[in-house]
Design an enzyme around this catalytic site. Structure first.
Site, mmCIF file in Angstrom:
data_model
loop_
_atom_site.group_PDB
_atom_site.id
_atom_site.type_symbol
_atom_site.label_atom_id
_atom_site.label_comp_id
_atom_site.label_asym_id
_atom_site.label_seq_id
_atom_site.Cartn_x
_atom_site.Cartn_y
_atom_site.Cartn_z
ATOM 1 N N SER A 58 0.795 -1.240 0.000
ATOM 2 C CA SER A 58 0.000 0.000 0.000
ATOM 3 C C SER A 58 0.820 1.280 0.000
ATOM 4 O O SER A 58 0.246 2.375 -0.083
ATOM 5 C CB SER A 58 -0.953 0.016 1.198
ATOM 6 O OG SER A 58 -2.082 -0.790 0.937
ATOM 7 N N LYS A 61 0.053 3.773 -2.707
ATOM 8 C CA LYS A 61 -0.931 4.855 -2.599
ATOM 9 C C LYS A 61 -0.270 6.225 -2.496
ATOM 10 O O LYS A 61 -0.945 7.249 -2.682
ATOM 11 C CB LYS A 61 -1.845 4.616 -1.404
ATOM 12 C CG LYS A 61 -2.727 3.374 -1.554
ATOM 13 C CD LYS A 61 -3.627 3.177 -0.349
ATOM 14 C CE LYS A 61 -4.608 2.036 -0.555
ATOM 15 N NZ LYS A 61 -4.019 0.713 -0.293
ATOM 16 N N SER A 118 -6.185 3.435 4.533
ATOM 17 C CA SER A 118 -5.567 2.669 3.452
ATOM 18 C C SER A 118 -6.623 1.984 2.593
ATOM 19 O O SER A 118 -6.438 0.867 2.106
ATOM 20 C CB SER A 118 -4.581 1.630 3.997
ATOM 21 O OG SER A 118 -3.684 1.221 2.999
#
Length: 386
Positions: A58, A61, A118
């Site tokens: 993640s 991102k 997230s």
């Protein structure tokens, strides 16, 4: 014929007040890859396997956030703009903001859902909005990565879910983290939000996964990531005040740790070492004898010079050993434009070159009249004959 005026001097430095000490080795970091960067200078303070390609999870991102911030800055979207939740974003697996197709969610909340929770759903909804499709958005992600110099990164999706070929490096993530802080300081506060949930979604899903935010008040945030293949990952920034120097900022990237606790502990250890082991030093020539120099054939006899505000990081206690050398072609002759480079300031430590900084004109100097130019030309001719 032009000569090179080489001037050695010691200029006044503004540094972080750390006690004198020999450079210590980086601490042992229990992670597959890591890098530590001093933001002001751009210097790498420590690294292990920084260019080995790995799954980013993640931390992907961060690039999605970069493009959202860019769109906000260019007024292509607005924070209060409400976006209808699509079925495709709603059905995304993995970590979630828990929005559903009945909702129209403001961009401001989607950013929080992406960075605090997230949320893969929030990330993909933003990607669809900006790129038309997630594939279109991913193409922009890869183009932006190339522009930023992330030469070992290939994105396959906007959220970091495991996908063959979706790879980056610790160095590339550090580049991205630093550029977010430098390019979009007005949006950096999103990374430091500790708790958030959208009305109508579970309040139990409100806690930022970056546990450093709860441990160290100097930590500004950025992004965690985890998959089985990637391990536990963290891109973190911290800023601490150091007397006259002011706020000093570093970015740490720790990838492939064995647990959430490990990634937090190892990142904290690395950042503490960076602040302790290095002095941050701002460079300037204001007030020095090289702030003005003689110029020939111009409407003025002297020109004001300067450098772009710069900084370096040096081992703690070594500031007195920094040496600067000015290489400026001579003679300086008009015309010279504002911002025109006239030479270099070279910064060295114990004989090792650390940085070359352009020296530029702070004012325009136009050519003088014919008689002044003729006089200066004759003077320089006879001077060179001596």
């Amino acid at each position: 014929m032009k000569s090179i005026l080489t001037l050695f001097c010691y200029i006044t430095f503004v540094s972080s007040p750390l006690a004198a000490a020999a450079l210590s080795a980086p601490p042992s970091i229990e992670a597959r890859n890591y890098i530590l960067v001093d933001v002001d200078s751009g210097q790498i303070l420590a690294a292990r396997n920084p260019d080995v390609r790995v799954e980013p999870a993640s931390t992907t991102k961060l690039m999605s956030a970069y493009l959202v911030f860019q769109a906000l800055k260019e007024n292509r979207i607005a924070l209060d703009q409400r976006i209808a939740v699509s079925d495709t974003s709603w059905r995304k697996p993995g970590s979630s903001m828990y929005i559903d197709p009945r909702m129209h969610v403001p961009v401001d909340d989607l950013i929080k859902g992406m960075l605090v929770q997230s949320g893969n759903d929030a990330t993909n909804l933003l990607a669809e909005t900006l790129g038309g499709t997630t594939d279109g958005f991913v193409s922009v992600m890869n183009a932006q990565a190339r522009l930023l110099g992330m030469s070992n990164t290939t994105f396959k999706n906007p959220d970091g879910l495991p996908t063959p070929g979706h790879l980056t490096t610790a160095r590339d993530l550090a580049i991205l983290g630093v550029r977010i802080l430098q390019d979009f300081p007005e949006y950096a506060h999103y990374f430091s939000i500790k708790h958030y949930y959208y009305p109508g979604t579970p309040s139990s899903n409100d806690t930022n996964r970056n546990q450093l935010l709860f441990r160290d008040p100097s930590v500004e945030g950025l992004k965690t990531g985890h998959t089985n293949a990637a391990g536990y990952c963290l891109v973190a920034s911290a800023a601490r005040n150091f007397g006259d120097y002011g706020k000093r900022r570093i970015v740490a990237v720790v990838l492939g740790a064995a647990s959430d606790r490990k990634r937090v502990n190892e990142t904290q250890k690395l950042m503490n070492w960076g602040f302790r082991a290095y002095n941050a030093v701002r460079l300037d020539i204001k007030g020095s004898t090289y702030e003005t120099m003689k110029i020939w054939k111009g409407e003025k006899d002297f020109i004001k010079l300067g450098i772009t505000p710069s900084a370096i990081a040096v081992p703690a206690g070594s500031v007195p050993d920094i040496e600067t050398q000015f290489d400026i072609p001579q003679p300086l002759s008009a015309p010279i434009a504002v911002g025109q480079q006239v030479g270099l300031m070279k910064v060295s430590l114990n004989g090792q070159l650390l940085r070359e900084i352009p020296v530029t004109a702070l004012e325009e100097i136009k050519e003088a009249n014919f008689f002044v130019r003729l006089w200066d030309s004759l003077f320089l001719l006879f001077k060179n004959m001596l």
